[in-house]
Design a protein around this motif. Structure first.
Motif, mmCIF file in Angstrom:
data_model
loop_
_atom_site.group_PDB
_atom_site.id
_atom_site.type_symbol
_atom_site.label_atom_id
_atom_site.label_comp_id
_atom_site.label_asym_id
_atom_site.label_seq_id
_atom_site.Cartn_x
_atom_site.Cartn_y
_atom_site.Cartn_z
ATOM 1 N N PHE A 50 -27.751 48.188 43.804
ATOM 2 C CA PHE A 50 -26.198 48.332 44.208
ATOM 3 C C PHE A 50 -26.017 49.727 44.951
ATOM 4 O O PHE A 50 -25.682 49.814 45.837
ATOM 5 N N HIS A 51 -26.290 50.628 43.742
ATOM 6 C CA HIS A 51 -25.902 52.031 44.254
ATOM 7 C C HIS A 51 -26.695 52.673 45.236
ATOM 8 O O HIS A 51 -26.501 53.639 45.865
ATOM 9 N N ASP A 52 -27.865 51.961 45.875
ATOM 10 C CA ASP A 52 -28.595 52.573 46.750
ATOM 11 C C ASP A 52 -28.034 52.122 48.447
ATOM 12 O O ASP A 52 -28.812 52.366 49.103
ATOM 13 N N LEU A 53 -27.144 51.456 48.027
ATOM 14 C CA LEU A 53 -26.412 51.135 49.325
ATOM 15 C C LEU A 53 -26.379 52.282 50.339
ATOM 16 O O LEU A 53 -25.551 53.194 50.044
ATOM 17 N N PRO A 54 -26.893 52.114 51.665
ATOM 18 C CA PRO A 54 -26.828 53.277 52.336
ATOM 19 C C PRO A 54 -25.452 53.323 53.325
ATOM 20 O O PRO A 54 -25.533 53.571 54.598
ATOM 21 N N MET A 55 -24.432 53.320 52.510
ATOM 22 C CA MET A 55 -23.192 53.690 53.277
ATOM 23 C C MET A 55 -22.619 54.600 52.616
ATOM 24 O O MET A 55 -22.312 54.472 51.367
ATOM 25 N N PRO A 56 -21.811 55.685 53.262
ATOM 26 C CA PRO A 56 -21.490 56.980 52.631
ATOM 27 C C PRO A 56 -20.203 56.500 51.702
ATOM 28 O O PRO A 56 -19.498 55.392 52.084
ATOM 29 N N LYS A 57 -19.745 56.968 50.825
ATOM 30 C CA LYS A 57 -18.860 56.814 49.930
ATOM 31 C C LYS A 57 -17.464 56.657 50.471
ATOM 32 O O LYS A 57 -16.295 56.408 50.124
ATOM 33 N N SER A 58 -17.551 57.679 51.679
ATOM 34 C CA SER A 58 -16.233 57.775 52.587
ATOM 35 C C SER A 58 -16.220 56.602 53.397
ATOM 36 O O SER A 58 -15.034 56.442 53.834
ATOM 37 N N CYS A 59 -17.066 55.765 53.527
ATOM 38 C CA CYS A 59 -16.714 54.596 54.517
ATOM 39 C C CYS A 59 -15.871 53.723 53.631
ATOM 40 O O CYS A 59 -15.909 53.078 52.409
ATOM 41 N N ALA A 112 -17.122 49.795 49.217
ATOM 42 C CA ALA A 112 -16.412 48.816 48.255
ATOM 43 C C ALA A 112 -16.362 47.508 48.269
ATOM 44 O O ALA A 112 -17.118 46.695 47.564
ATOM 45 N N ALA A 113 -16.201 46.909 49.564
ATOM 46 C CA ALA A 113 -16.003 45.497 49.597
ATOM 47 C C ALA A 113 -17.631 45.044 49.613
ATOM 48 O O ALA A 113 -17.756 43.805 49.124
ATOM 49 N N VAL A 114 -18.591 45.715 50.530
ATOM 50 C CA VAL A 114 -19.950 45.323 50.253
ATOM 51 C C VAL A 114 -20.510 45.422 48.995
ATOM 52 O O VAL A 114 -21.005 44.428 48.490
ATOM 53 N N PHE A 115 -20.128 46.327 48.340
ATOM 54 C CA PHE A 115 -20.645 46.584 46.897
ATOM 55 C C PHE A 115 -20.130 45.332 45.863
ATOM 56 O O PHE A 115 -21.132 44.705 45.245
ATOM 57 N N GLU A 116 -18.835 44.781 46.296
ATOM 58 C CA GLU A 116 -18.318 43.651 45.455
ATOM 59 C C GLU A 116 -19.099 42.399 45.826
ATOM 60 O O GLU A 116 -19.327 41.542 45.158
ATOM 61 N N LEU A 117 -19.420 42.229 47.226
ATOM 62 C CA LEU A 117 -19.913 40.758 47.676
ATOM 63 C C LEU A 117 -21.383 40.993 47.061
ATOM 64 O O LEU A 117 -21.741 39.987 46.527
ATOM 65 N N LEU A 118 -22.073 42.108 47.089
ATOM 66 C CA LEU A 118 -23.496 42.090 46.517
ATOM 67 C C LEU A 118 -23.351 41.865 45.036
ATOM 68 O O LEU A 118 -24.282 40.985 44.547
ATOM 69 N N MET A 119 -22.764 42.462 44.134
ATOM 70 C CA MET A 119 -22.393 41.943 42.731
ATOM 71 C C MET A 119 -22.116 40.467 42.561
ATOM 72 O O MET A 119 -22.664 39.766 41.929
ATOM 73 N N HIS A 120 -21.319 39.819 43.496
ATOM 74 C CA HIS A 120 -21.144 38.445 43.399
ATOM 75 C C HIS A 120 -22.376 37.688 43.722
ATOM 76 O O HIS A 120 -22.548 36.466 43.260
#
Length: 358
Positions: free
Chosen positions: A30-39, A43-51
């Protein structure tokens, strides 16, 4: 007929992908997601991947949902509650990954959604990330082992909800890192504070893990070095082991100059740093870092205007991206010009990182 049935089953098993017991940590994925933290969409993509990856066990989820409903939390807000109180949920609700094929199908669904509805953030790095994620799912990298119990019931909280311990290991379950995130505040810390906080957290985590996972004695507090002193003195006087399930960690002989937690001595090449006692001019955190690393000046990221000017001048004459050999030579230049105030040593990794921002 029985033989034919067995042959058919063997054929089916042969067609399924063979998988080893070697697994990969889902949280690091999950944390390797290549989107900067300022994007704003990260957070939305992170939540989708968790679900798409994890399943709440129904019995545990229903109990927690009923409890939260009694506290006035709307059922539609349960998932939002989960994201802000993940530690609380992990203790009360067992989370397990999907089976390989189903997991890959859900990740592919998220991939298609992001590609369609977040096209302004979709690039080659994100495409490669999703493709690798899907392949790892198909290869069974995130599946749990069916022959091993993944959770152990450890009791009930004050509201009667079940409490569970994850037995997937500290790396795969991200137990240590999740507690670091809880312990560290959402602002910058100096190296001394961060070092001792990390040491204290690791010590207390090891004590707690020993009690819960290895059956060590629970004294009701984490300061077992005091118990070590008591037990050692009683052994010396009476030759009696007072707490048989307690190990005297104070008697452990550590490897010289080896630091497992926090800031420790560097093993980098002398091309980048000068090893020895800290320079007398250093004070505060700079001196602390140099003492812990056993160097004259501790390497620091490019930050001072003089260092940025040096980097700019280098890029004027070397416009192409840094290579390993170029970064090596540039790091040697920084070491040669180090004065301890405006210019400090640099490691090649620091230069590569700064070049990305530059």
């Amino acid at each position: 007929e029985e033989i034919d049935w067995v042959v058919d089953k063997v054929g089916e098993a042969a067609e399924s992908p063979s998988r080893s017991r070697s697994k990969y940590d889902l949280w690091h994925q999950f944390h390797d997601l290549p989107m900067p933290k300022s994007c704003p969409k990260r957070a939305a993509v992170f939540e989708l991947l968790m679900h798409a990856s994890l399943i709440f066990l129904e019995d545990d989820f229903d109990k927690v949902a009923d409890f939260l409903a009694s506290k006035g939390i709307d059922p539609d807000e349960l998932h939002q509650h989960f994201y802000f109180h993940r530690e609380w949920w992990r203790e009360r609700v067992r989370l397990v990954p999907h089976k390989a094929d189903e997991h890959a199908r859900w990740v592919k669904t998220v991939h298609a959604y992001v590609q369609k509805h977040m096209s302004e953030y979709y690039d080659k790095d994100l495409e490669e990330y999703f493709n690798k994620f899907e392949q790892r799912c198909r290869d069974g990298w995130f599946e749990e082992l069916g022959d091993v119990c993944m959770f152990r019931h450890v009791g009930y909280d004050s509201h009667g909800l079940d409490l569970w311990i994850q037995l997937r290991g500290t790396v795969r379950a991200e137990n240590v890192h999740s507690r670091m995130q809880v312990a560290l505040p959402p602002w910058g810390l100096g190296p001394r504070t961060a070092h001792w906080l990390l040491v204290c957290l690791s010590y207390r985590y090891n004590v707690n893990a020993g009690i819960k996972r290895r059956g060590k004695h629970d004294f009701g507090h984490p300061w077992h070095h005091l118990v070590d002193r008591i037990q050692i003195r009683i052994q010396e006087i009476y030759d009696v082991v007072v707490f048989p399930s307690h190990e005297n960690a104070s008697q452990f002989k550590a490897i010289k100059d080896f630091v497992a937690v926090g800031i420790g001595p560097l093993s980098h090449s002398s091309d980048y740093v000068t090893k020895g006692m800290p320079h007398p001019s250093l004070k505060g955190d700079f001196r602390f870092l140099a003492e812990k690393m056993k160097v004259v000046y501790a390497p620091m990221p490019v930050s001072h205007p003089m260092e940025k000017a040096m980097f700019n001048r280098y890029k004027e004459s070397h416009p192409n991206d840094l290579t390993k050999s170029k970064a090596h030579e540039l790091a040697k230049t920084f070491k040669r010009k180090t004065n301890g105030t405006t210019i400090l040593p640099k490691l090649p990794s620091m230069l590569f990182q700064y070049e990305k921002a530059w």
